[in-house]
Design a protein around this motif. Sequence first.
Motif, PDB file in Angstrom:
ATOM      1  N   ALA A 162       0.802  -1.281   0.138  1.00 34.60           N
ATOM      2  CA  ALA A 162       0.018  -0.016  -0.215  1.00 34.60           C
ATOM      3  C   ALA A 162       0.787   1.227  -0.081  1.00 34.60           C
ATOM      4  O   ALA A 162       0.530   2.358  -0.744  1.00 34.60           O
ATOM      5  CB  ALA A 162      -0.868   0.044   1.425  1.00 34.60           C
ATOM      6  N   ALA A 163       2.068   1.300   0.802  1.00 31.00           N
ATOM      7  CA  ALA A 163       2.751   2.421   0.882  1.00 31.00           C
ATOM      8  C   ALA A 163       3.431   2.777  -0.556  1.00 31.00           C
ATOM      9  O   ALA A 163       3.476   3.985  -1.142  1.00 31.00           O
ATOM     10  CB  ALA A 163       3.976   2.161   1.797  1.00 31.00           C
ATOM     11  N   MET A 164       3.920   1.603  -1.349  1.00 30.39           N
ATOM     12  CA  MET A 164       4.626   1.668  -2.419  1.00 30.39           C
ATOM     13  C   MET A 164       3.303   2.277  -3.910  1.00 30.39           C
ATOM     14  O   MET A 164       3.721   3.326  -4.335  1.00 30.39           O
ATOM     15  CB  MET A 164       4.999   0.547  -2.956  1.00 30.39           C
ATOM     16  N   VAL A 165       2.265   1.731  -3.554  1.00 34.39           N
ATOM     17  CA  VAL A 165       1.117   1.900  -4.707  1.00 34.39           C
ATOM     18  C   VAL A 165       0.685   3.493  -4.420  1.00 34.39           C
ATOM     19  O   VAL A 165       0.563   4.268  -5.435  1.00 34.39           O
ATOM     20  CB  VAL A 165      -0.010   0.967  -4.737  1.00 34.39           C
ATOM     21  N   LEU A 166       0.449   3.919  -3.077  1.00 37.17           N
ATOM     22  CA  LEU A 166      -0.085   5.177  -2.744  1.00 37.17           C
ATOM     23  C   LEU A 166       0.871   6.166  -3.090  1.00 37.17           C
ATOM     24  O   LEU A 166       0.497   7.236  -3.452  1.00 37.17           O
ATOM     25  CB  LEU A 166      -0.727   4.925  -1.623  1.00 37.17           C
ATOM     26  N   THR A 167       2.210   5.995  -2.843  1.00 43.66           N
ATOM     27  CA  THR A 167       3.183   6.906  -3.085  1.00 43.66           C
ATOM     28  C   THR A 167       3.352   7.191  -4.466  1.00 43.66           C
ATOM     29  O   THR A 167       3.433   8.259  -5.039  1.00 43.66           O
ATOM     30  CB  THR A 167       4.440   6.385  -2.479  1.00 43.66           C
ATOM     31  N   GLN A 168       3.185   6.173  -5.454  1.00 43.73           N
ATOM     32  CA  GLN A 168       3.214   6.146  -6.768  1.00 43.73           C
ATOM     33  C   GLN A 168       2.055   7.008  -7.207  1.00 43.73           C
ATOM     34  O   GLN A 168       2.087   7.771  -8.477  1.00 43.73           O
ATOM     35  CB  GLN A 168       3.292   4.941  -7.408  1.00 43.73           C
ATOM     36  N   MET A 169       0.912   6.697  -6.729  1.00 44.54           N
ATOM     37  CA  MET A 169      -0.203   7.230  -7.047  1.00 44.54           C
ATOM     38  C   MET A 169      -0.179   8.832  -6.768  1.00 44.54           C
ATOM     39  O   MET A 169      -0.473   9.747  -7.783  1.00 44.54           O
ATOM     40  CB  MET A 169      -1.472   6.738  -6.351  1.00 44.54           C
ATOM     41  N   ILE A 170       0.271   9.203  -5.808  1.00 46.40           N
ATOM     42  CA  ILE A 170       0.599  10.745  -5.304  1.00 46.40           C
ATOM     43  C   ILE A 170       1.424  11.269  -6.490  1.00 46.40           C
ATOM     44  O   ILE A 170       1.365  12.328  -7.108  1.00 46.40           O
ATOM     45  CB  ILE A 170       1.040  10.931  -4.102  1.00 46.40           C
ATOM     46  N   ARG A 171       2.727  10.569  -6.639  1.00 43.83           N
ATOM     47  CA  ARG A 171       3.683  10.990  -7.880  1.00 43.83           C
ATOM     48  C   ARG A 171       3.017  11.190  -9.145  1.00 43.83           C
ATOM     49  O   ARG A 171       3.349  11.993  -9.720  1.00 43.83           O
ATOM     50  CB  ARG A 171       4.915   9.892  -7.802  1.00 43.83           C
ATOM     51  N   GLU A 172       2.237  10.160  -9.622  1.00 48.89           N
ATOM     52  CA  GLU A 172       1.647  10.477 -10.901  1.00 48.89           C
ATOM     53  C   GLU A 172       0.204  11.148 -10.873  1.00 48.89           C
ATOM     54  O   GLU A 172      -0.188  11.346 -11.731  1.00 48.89           O
ATOM     55  CB  GLU A 172       1.131   9.267 -11.359  1.00 48.89           C
TER      56      GLU A 172
END
Length: 314
Positions: A162-172
Amino acid sequence: MRELKIAENDAGQRLDRYLEKVFPGASGGFLQKMIRQKKIKVNHKRATAEAMLDCGDAVQLYIYDEVLDPLMKKHVAPRSRLRLEYVFENEHFVVIDKPSGLLSHPARPEDYGQTVVDAFVADLIARKIYVPRNEKSFVPALVNRLDRYTAGLVIGAKTHEAAMVLTQMIREGNLQKDYMAYVEGRVDKARHIALPLLTENGRSRVDDTGKPASTYVTPVHWTPRVSQCDIQLETGRTHQIRAHLSAIGHPLIGDGMYGARQWRSAYPHPLLLAHHLTLNGGSALEIPESFNVYSTQIEAFQKMWDSLKAKGEQ
């Protein structure tokens, strides 16, 4: 020889990054040297620092225990009496409705146990969702933050995935937060503020050498002296809303750091609420196609307008 099994929350990261979390007392140079000298292997085979770890892998360390033990992460469970309100929760993450006045992360030693992240981790431990002794490298964490006196929605990751996916979503740009703000002066037209911000000593200012920053301001109600606005961020710089509003001559009510002057005794802190959050493209985390969540504080925040309106018309 010591062996570390890669569990679900350890997978999906580089070998060197994993080792840095397990052995925070070790320097990066020491770990790199041990990998190069084949004293650290993966599945009994030579590995590089960039090797990605999969669930079920085993990391072998051919290093004496008396060298490793002082370098290892000490599992200290945070203690907190704070009780958080969750407006959404699934097995991967939560959305926390943070009150004004509460820090997202500790800034000083005396803050420990008095922050959102401490209360979040302590709650997961109490419910046996997170068991520190079973984890080598992962600790539940916040993937976004709010200033101490900004109330509203903060996301907490319960798993490494979740940390990885959500961080990527924020970045994108797939996380949208909508804010409600009360500002000094009359704002009766929509504004797009595109001014670069430079952050120094915990404060941001408009500066040509700063990072690009983009804020959209939409007025909702206004009087000659105070306005209610909806705000959306295209970027996420430190104190972006506060600095941008101050730069156009409409600081947040109560924000003395950024130039507010009116009614300081009645409103000693900035009046800003992150009231609405939208996530897009998060099917991997069981997020509905249209994911919207609202702060429970919005009604009380909106009711402040009558009092502010009366002051603004005086």
